[in-house]
Design a protein around this motif. Structure first.
Motif, PDB file in Angstrom:
ATOM      1  N   LEU A  55       0.836  -1.202   0.000  1.00  0.00           N
ATOM      2  CA  LEU A  55       0.000   0.000   0.000  1.00  0.00           C
ATOM      3  C   LEU A  55       0.869   1.250   0.000  1.00  0.00           C
ATOM      4  CD1 LEU A  55      -3.167  -0.417   2.266  1.00  0.00           C
ATOM      5  CD2 LEU A  55      -3.015  -0.163  -0.210  1.00  0.00           C
ATOM      6  N   ALA A  56       1.932   1.231   0.779  1.00  0.00           N
ATOM      7  CA  ALA A  56       2.839   2.378   0.807  1.00  0.00           C
ATOM      8  C   ALA A  56       3.463   2.594  -0.566  1.00  0.00           C
ATOM      9  CB  ALA A  56       3.924   2.165   1.864  1.00  0.00           C
ATOM     10  N   ARG A  57       3.811   1.515  -1.258  1.00  0.00           N
ATOM     11  CA  ARG A  57       4.357   1.639  -2.613  1.00  0.00           C
ATOM     12  C   ARG A  57       3.319   2.257  -3.554  1.00  0.00           C
ATOM     13  NH1 ARG A  57       6.153  -3.928  -1.380  1.00  0.00           N
ATOM     14  NH2 ARG A  57       8.349  -3.801  -0.781  1.00  0.00           N
ATOM     15  N   GLU A  58       2.090   1.781  -3.451  1.00  0.00           N
ATOM     16  CA  GLU A  58       1.038   2.312  -4.309  1.00  0.00           C
ATOM     17  C   GLU A  58       0.844   3.809  -4.071  1.00  0.00           C
ATOM     18  OE1 GLU A  58      -3.588   1.290  -5.505  1.00  0.00           O
ATOM     19  OE2 GLU A  58      -2.932   1.010  -3.434  1.00  0.00           O
ATOM     20  N   LEU A  59       0.825   4.198  -2.803  1.00  0.00           N
ATOM     21  CA  LEU A  59       0.633   5.607  -2.482  1.00  0.00           C
ATOM     22  C   LEU A  59       1.786   6.465  -2.986  1.00  0.00           C
ATOM     23  CD1 LEU A  59      -0.776   5.350   1.161  1.00  0.00           C
ATOM     24  CD2 LEU A  59      -2.029   5.761  -0.951  1.00  0.00           C
ATOM     25  N   ALA A  60       2.970   5.871  -3.103  1.00  0.00           N
ATOM     26  CA  ALA A  60       4.141   6.592  -3.590  1.00  0.00           C
ATOM     27  C   ALA A  60       4.265   6.526  -5.104  1.00  0.00           C
ATOM     28  CB  ALA A  60       5.404   6.040  -2.935  1.00  0.00           C
ATOM     29  N   GLY A  61       3.298   5.874  -5.767  1.00  0.00           N
ATOM     30  CA  GLY A  61       3.331   5.755  -7.212  1.00  0.00           C
ATOM     31  C   GLY A  61       4.283   4.695  -7.710  1.00  0.00           C
ATOM     32  N   GLU A  62       4.660   3.769  -6.843  1.00  0.00           N
ATOM     33  CA  GLU A  62       5.574   2.692  -7.207  1.00  0.00           C
ATOM     34  C   GLU A  62       4.805   1.397  -7.426  1.00  0.00           C
ATOM     35  OE1 GLU A  62       8.308   2.428  -4.001  1.00  0.00           O
ATOM     36  OE2 GLU A  62       9.049   4.488  -4.219  1.00  0.00           O
ATOM     37  N   PRO A  63       5.338   0.480  -8.212  1.00  0.00           N
ATOM     38  CA  PRO A  63       4.645  -0.797  -8.431  1.00  0.00           C
ATOM     39  C   PRO A  63       4.683  -1.685  -7.186  1.00  0.00           C
ATOM     40  CG  PRO A  63       6.793  -0.836  -9.487  1.00  0.00           C
ATOM     41  CD  PRO A  63       6.581   0.580  -9.004  1.00  0.00           C
ATOM     42  N   MET A  64       3.612  -2.437  -6.979  1.00  0.00           N
ATOM     43  CA  MET A  64       3.584  -3.398  -5.882  1.00  0.00           C
ATOM     44  C   MET A  64       4.531  -4.553  -6.178  1.00  0.00           C
ATOM     45  SD  MET A  64      -0.398  -3.741  -4.737  1.00  0.00           S
ATOM     46  CE  MET A  64      -1.249  -2.407  -3.897  1.00  0.00           C
ATOM     47  N   ARG A  65       4.911  -5.253  -5.129  1.00  0.00           N
ATOM     48  CA  ARG A  65       5.779  -6.420  -5.270  1.00  0.00           C
ATOM     49  C   ARG A  65       5.029  -7.680  -4.851  1.00  0.00           C
ATOM     50  NH1 ARG A  65      11.422  -4.109  -2.545  1.00  0.00           N
ATOM     51  NH2 ARG A  65      11.664  -2.315  -3.970  1.00  0.00           N
ATOM     52  N   ALA A  66       5.319  -8.766  -5.529  1.00  0.00           N
ATOM     53  CA  ALA A  66       4.663 -10.032  -5.221  1.00  0.00           C
ATOM     54  C   ALA A  66       5.087 -10.517  -3.835  1.00  0.00           C
ATOM     55  CB  ALA A  66       5.012 -11.073  -6.279  1.00  0.00           C
ATOM     56  N   TYR A  67       4.147 -11.155  -3.149  1.00  0.00           N
ATOM     57  CA  TYR A  67       4.425 -11.668  -1.805  1.00  0.00           C
ATOM     58  C   TYR A  67       5.175 -12.986  -1.885  1.00  0.00           C
ATOM     59  CZ  TYR A  67       3.579 -13.738   2.778  1.00  0.00           C
ATOM     60  OH  TYR A  67       3.730 -14.335   3.994  1.00  0.00           O
ATOM     61  N   SER A  68       6.162 -13.151  -1.009  1.00  0.00           N
ATOM     62  CA  SER A  68       6.936 -14.387  -0.935  1.00  0.00           C
ATOM     63  C   SER A  68       7.390 -14.576   0.499  1.00  0.00           C
ATOM     64  CB  SER A  68       8.153 -14.310  -1.868  1.00  0.00           C
ATOM     65  OG  SER A  68       8.950 -15.473  -1.763  1.00  0.00           O
ATOM     66  N   MET A  69       7.225 -15.782   1.011  1.00  0.00           N
ATOM     67  CA  MET A  69       7.609 -16.034   2.408  1.00  0.00           C
ATOM     68  C   MET A  69       7.988 -17.493   2.600  1.00  0.00           C
ATOM     69  SD  MET A  69       5.908 -17.471   5.335  1.00  0.00           S
ATOM     70  CE  MET A  69       6.342 -17.488   7.082  1.00  0.00           C
ATOM     71  N   GLY A  70       9.088 -17.724   3.312  1.00  0.00           N
ATOM     72  CA  GLY A  70       9.512 -19.070   3.649  1.00  0.00           C
ATOM     73  C   GLY A  70       9.519 -19.268   5.154  1.00  0.00           C
ATOM     74  N   TYR A  71       9.248 -20.485   5.595  1.00  0.00           N
ATOM     75  CA  TYR A  71       9.170 -20.791   7.022  1.00  0.00           C
ATOM     76  C   TYR A  71      10.550 -21.148   7.581  1.00  0.00           C
ATOM     77  CZ  TYR A  71       4.111 -20.766   6.643  1.00  0.00           C
ATOM     78  OH  TYR A  71       2.817 -20.378   6.448  1.00  0.00           O
ATOM     79  N   THR A  72      10.651 -21.116   8.905  1.00  0.00           N
ATOM     80  CA  THR A  72      11.905 -21.471   9.576  1.00  0.00           C
ATOM     81  C   THR A  72      11.748 -22.626  10.551  1.00  0.00           C
ATOM     82  OG1 THR A  72      11.502 -19.814  11.313  1.00  0.00           O
ATOM     83  CG2 THR A  72      12.802 -19.121   9.404  1.00  0.00           C
ATOM     84  N   GLY A  73      10.525 -22.886  11.017  1.00  0.00           N
ATOM     85  CA  GLY A  73      10.330 -23.973  11.963  1.00  0.00           C
ATOM     86  C   GLY A  73       9.059 -23.817  12.771  1.00  0.00           C
ATOM     87  N   GLN A  74       8.885 -24.689  13.741  1.00  0.00           N
ATOM     88  CA  GLN A  74       7.747 -24.655  14.639  1.00  0.00           C
ATOM     89  C   GLN A  74       8.247 -24.817  16.070  1.00  0.00           C
ATOM     90  OE1 GLN A  74       4.172 -26.919  13.368  1.00  0.00           O
ATOM     91  NE2 GLN A  74       5.408 -27.577  11.619  1.00  0.00           N
ATOM     92  N   ASN A  75       7.475 -24.306  17.010  1.00  0.00           N
ATOM     93  CA  ASN A  75       7.849 -24.471  18.411  1.00  0.00           C
ATOM     94  C   ASN A  75       6.603 -24.684  19.236  1.00  0.00           C
ATOM     95  OD1 ASN A  75       7.070 -21.518  19.264  1.00  0.00           O
ATOM     96  ND2 ASN A  75       8.402 -21.314  17.480  1.00  0.00           N
TER      97      ASN A  75
END
Length: 346
Positions: free
Chosen positions: A270-290
């Motif tokens: 949203l901040a990128r959009e408000l600044a007139g910049e293109p959005m970036r695709a979401y990407s996330m990797g896990y590290t573990g469980q506890n």
């Protein structure tokens, strides 16, 4: 620009704080209660060994407007609140999250209000009373262990249809079983068909989400989660970004480990959009469980970025200290909006 954030859990809180720090947007948070709930501590709340609630005034940036109330419907650029008032928006972040329910006579561990009722009911039980915890996932393990440790005079059973701790590796699962045995928790495989003589039933299966999106006509999946594109925007209304438990992000697991990066990325886009910049695709990797095993022990399971467990795991007091730091860091990240995460595996 007016931005409303619906829900102030991990995803909604970090999103609101991060957006107000990164943009000049006018940010309003709507939440049904005045407190931030650390859902990872609700088992402590039930057992009376800890607290899970912090005032949102201590969690949100002072520039953010907080409305304590429920959203009845998301309209065309307007939220209709349960008290009949309307709240216009230019953009919205949907972070309504989960809506745990339980069968009649049972208490849903994932709900603050139900957890409070369970806390009172548990405190009133005499020694020798029987408690059933339904659900063999991490929440069920933590709840059964916390109750057994805080009230050793009770008879605690953990009932699970599948293998207890199925998301963990074999070594971590074996460690969990040994720890539960140490605390006197009886583990049973089977389907819940009723209280079966138990004096208290704690429901630790939390897969339901808020039906607000479905009621509002947004595109949702079979579970009621908002269908999003690669940028976390609703496919039926690109003015709305969905994050956390209520977002249908492929491969996501319901956890604060998932909610925090989604909330942060949604705010960044949203901040990128408000600044007139293109959005970036979401990407996330896990590290573990506890998983906590009472206040003095835990099991930490390392994972690959695709969330599959590795052979690396450890437990005991050291693991309990790590688990406590992870819980504190999650809350701190939501409050400060500072958070970094690994990308998804290629």
């Amino acid at each position: 620009m007016k931005v409303v954030v619906i829900g102030a859990g991990y995803a909604g809180t970090i999103a609101a704080n991060r957006l107000v720090k990164k943009s000049g947007a006018e940010v309003t948070v709507v939440n049904p209660r005045p407190g931030f709930v650390e859902r990872v501590r609700l088992h402590e709340h039930i057992a009376g060994s800890g607290s899970a609630v912090t005032p949102l005034t201590e969690m949100l940036d002072p520039r953010i407007r907080l409305i304590v109330g429920s959203v009845d419907k998301i309209g065309d650029g307007t939220l209709l609140l349960a008290d009949g008032t309307s709240l216009p928006f230019d953009r919205a972040i949907y972070a309504a999250g989960g809506a745990p329910t339980a069968p009649a006579g049972a208490f849903a561990v994932g709900s603050l209000e139900a957890a409070q009722g369970a806390r009172e009911a548990l405190a009133a039980l005499p020694d020798g009373a029987a408690v059933i915890v339904v659900g063999g996932g991490l929440t069920g393990i933590e709840t059964a262990a916390e109750v057994a440790e805080s009230r050793p005079g009770l008879r605690v059973r953990l009932l699970s249809e599948g293998e207890v701790g199925a998301s963990l590796g074999p070594g971590a699962r074996a460690r969990v079983r040994r720890e539960l045995d140490r605390l006197g928790v009886a583990v049973e495989r089977g389907t819940f068909v009723g209280a079966d003589g138990a004096d208290l039933v704690l429901w630790a299966i939390a897969t339901q989400v808020s039906d607000l999106a479905a009621r509002s006509g947004l595109a949702v999946d079979d579970a009621g989660r908002v269908v999003v594109d690669g940028f976390l925007r609703s496919v039926s209304d690109p003015r709305i970004l969905a994050v956390g438990d209520g977002a249908a992000v492929p491969g996501a697991r319901l956890s604060c480990q998932t909610a925090l990066p989604q909330g942060a990325h949604g705010a960044d886009n949203l901040a990128r959009e408000l600044a007139g910049e293109p959005m970036r695709a979401y990407s996330m990797g896990y590290t573990g469980q506890n998983v906590s095993i009472g206040r003095r022990s835990a099991v930490i399971q390392a994972a690959r970025r695709d969330d599959t467990p590795t052979r690396i795991q450890f437990g005991g007091r050291a693991a309990a200290l790590v688990k406590e730091q992870i819980c504190r860091m999650a809350k701190g990240a939501a409050r400060t909006a500072r958070y970094a995460w690994l990308p998804a595996p290629r």
